[in-house]
Design an enzyme around this catalytic site. Sequence first.
Site, mmCIF file in Angstrom:
data_model
loop_
_atom_site.group_PDB
_atom_site.id
_atom_site.type_symbol
_atom_site.label_atom_id
_atom_site.label_comp_id
_atom_site.label_asym_id
_atom_site.label_seq_id
_atom_site.Cartn_x
_atom_site.Cartn_y
_atom_site.Cartn_z
ATOM 1 N N ARG A 1 -43.328 7.159 32.582
ATOM 2 C CA ARG A 1 -44.848 7.038 32.853
ATOM 3 C C ARG A 1 -45.410 5.835 32.302
ATOM 4 N NH1 ARG A 1 -48.661 12.276 31.660
ATOM 5 N NH2 ARG A 1 -48.592 11.463 29.668
ATOM 6 N N THR B 1 -51.330 3.775 33.318
ATOM 7 C CA THR B 1 -51.712 4.238 34.690
ATOM 8 C C THR B 1 -51.383 5.801 35.009
ATOM 9 O OG1 THR B 1 -49.711 3.655 35.972
ATOM 10 C CG2 THR B 1 -51.552 2.175 36.042
ATOM 11 N N ASP C 1 -44.671 14.462 22.682
ATOM 12 C CA ASP C 1 -43.677 13.396 23.437
ATOM 13 C C ASP C 1 -42.484 14.135 23.419
ATOM 14 O OD1 ASP C 1 -41.904 11.429 24.197
ATOM 15 O OD2 ASP C 1 -43.768 10.219 24.589
ATOM 16 N N ASP D 1 -39.302 11.598 22.824
ATOM 17 C CA ASP D 1 -39.486 11.125 21.433
ATOM 18 C C ASP D 1 -38.970 12.431 20.182
ATOM 19 O OD1 ASP D 1 -40.255 8.701 21.786
ATOM 20 O OD2 ASP D 1 -42.291 9.072 21.239
HETATM 21 C C1 PRP Z 1 -42.239 12.229 30.390
HETATM 22 C C2 PRP Z 1 -41.662 13.652 30.571
HETATM 23 C C3 PRP Z 1 -41.721 13.585 32.403
HETATM 24 C C4 PRP Z 1 -43.087 12.940 32.579
HETATM 25 C C5 PRP Z 1 -44.276 13.942 32.715
HETATM 26 O O1 PRP Z 1 -41.483 11.456 30.383
HETATM 27 O O2 PRP Z 1 -40.334 13.627 30.392
HETATM 28 O O3 PRP Z 1 -40.880 12.903 32.986
HETATM 29 O O4 PRP Z 1 -43.526 12.269 31.157
HETATM 30 O O5 PRP Z 1 -45.158 13.351 32.995
HETATM 31 P P1 PRP Z 1 -46.067 13.552 34.476
HETATM 32 O O6 PRP Z 1 -45.959 14.801 35.031
HETATM 33 O O7 PRP Z 1 -47.554 13.137 34.218
HETATM 34 O O8 PRP Z 1 -45.520 12.463 35.412
HETATM 35 P P2 PRP Z 1 -41.999 9.983 29.672
HETATM 36 O O9 PRP Z 1 -42.439 8.952 30.747
HETATM 37 O O10 PRP Z 1 -42.540 10.099 28.555
HETATM 38 O O11 PRP Z 1 -40.402 9.140 29.679
HETATM 39 P P3 PRP Z 1 -38.987 9.555 28.802
HETATM 40 O O12 PRP Z 1 -38.348 10.978 29.268
HETATM 41 O O13 PRP Z 1 -38.219 8.496 28.946
HETATM 42 O O14 PRP Z 1 -39.672 9.444 27.209
HETATM 43 N N1 URA Z 2 -44.858 13.504 28.650
HETATM 44 C C1 URA Z 2 -44.648 14.185 27.485
HETATM 45 O O1 URA Z 2 -43.557 13.881 26.977
HETATM 46 N N2 URA Z 2 -45.372 15.150 27.109
HETATM 47 C C2 URA Z 2 -46.490 15.463 27.731
HETATM 48 O O2 URA Z 2 -47.369 16.382 27.345
HETATM 49 C C3 URA Z 2 -46.923 14.687 29.060
HETATM 50 C C4 URA Z 2 -45.823 13.964 29.229
#
Ligand code: PRP
Ligand code: URA
Length: 206
Positions: free
Chosen positions: A101, A105, A197, A200
């Site tokens: 994400r 945005t 998160d 993380d």
């Molecule tokens: C997180 C999560 C989803 C997304 C959800 O990933 O694992 O893929 O955000 O958010 P959304 O429904 O608003 O799209 P992130 O972008 O943090 O990436 P990562 O898994 O690499 O940490």
């Molecule tokens: N991505 C995450 O890891 N946690 C949230 O709550 C939303 C997006």
Amino acid sequence: MHEEITHPLVQHKLALIRDQDTGHKKFRELATEITMFVCYEALKEVRMKNVNVQTPVAEAQCKKIAQDLVVIPILRAGVGMLEGILDLAPTARVGFLGMFRDENTKEPVAYYKKLPRESKEALCIIVDPMLATGGSTVAAIDEVKAAGAKDIVVVCIVTCPEGLQAVESVHPDVKVYTASIDKCLDDRKYIVPGLGDAGDRLFGTK
Ligand code: PRP
Ligand code: URA
């Protein structure tokens, strides 16, 4: 379409995984365990065939799985659900979709794609612990449909009404299975109360 798996074992493990004091080792173990329970329910969607089996006593009318399974984690946090689903379905093929994400945005940015050729006829199970705004899941379903898949389900650990609405309005044919439908999103588009998160917390980064 969606289904929340509210079994007491799932609720208990959710209480543990939500706790901010749960470290990455335990978080990973709990993600695996919750994934197994939710995927067990999602696998109801698989196509079956009738078979006759000879027991030592008589012939039994049975059913066997008649469809390939393709598991598709959304990188990176979806990888935290891979072990749990492969424990249930060890012959499943695995595809990957890389997406993060954008911090400003909140829109998904795609950076990797590798899907098995067999996805077209298979039951495709997209896994990601967090379905927040739904942007990443909608984009992942778009990719899997573009690869020719017709049977798609989504498995997450936590979602919220906004995310479900986003997925259901664009892809009403795709059912979402989740361990929890939380209250809402906050102004950073994090799920409340959520897990924080997930990437993380799974991988010990920040
Ligand atoms: C997180 C999560 C989803 C997304 C959800 O990933 O694992 O893929 O955000 O958010 P959304 O429904 O608003 O799209 P992130 O972008 O943090 O990436 P990562 O898994 O690499 O940490
Ligand atoms: N991505 C995450 O890891 N946690 C949230 O709550 C939303 C997006």
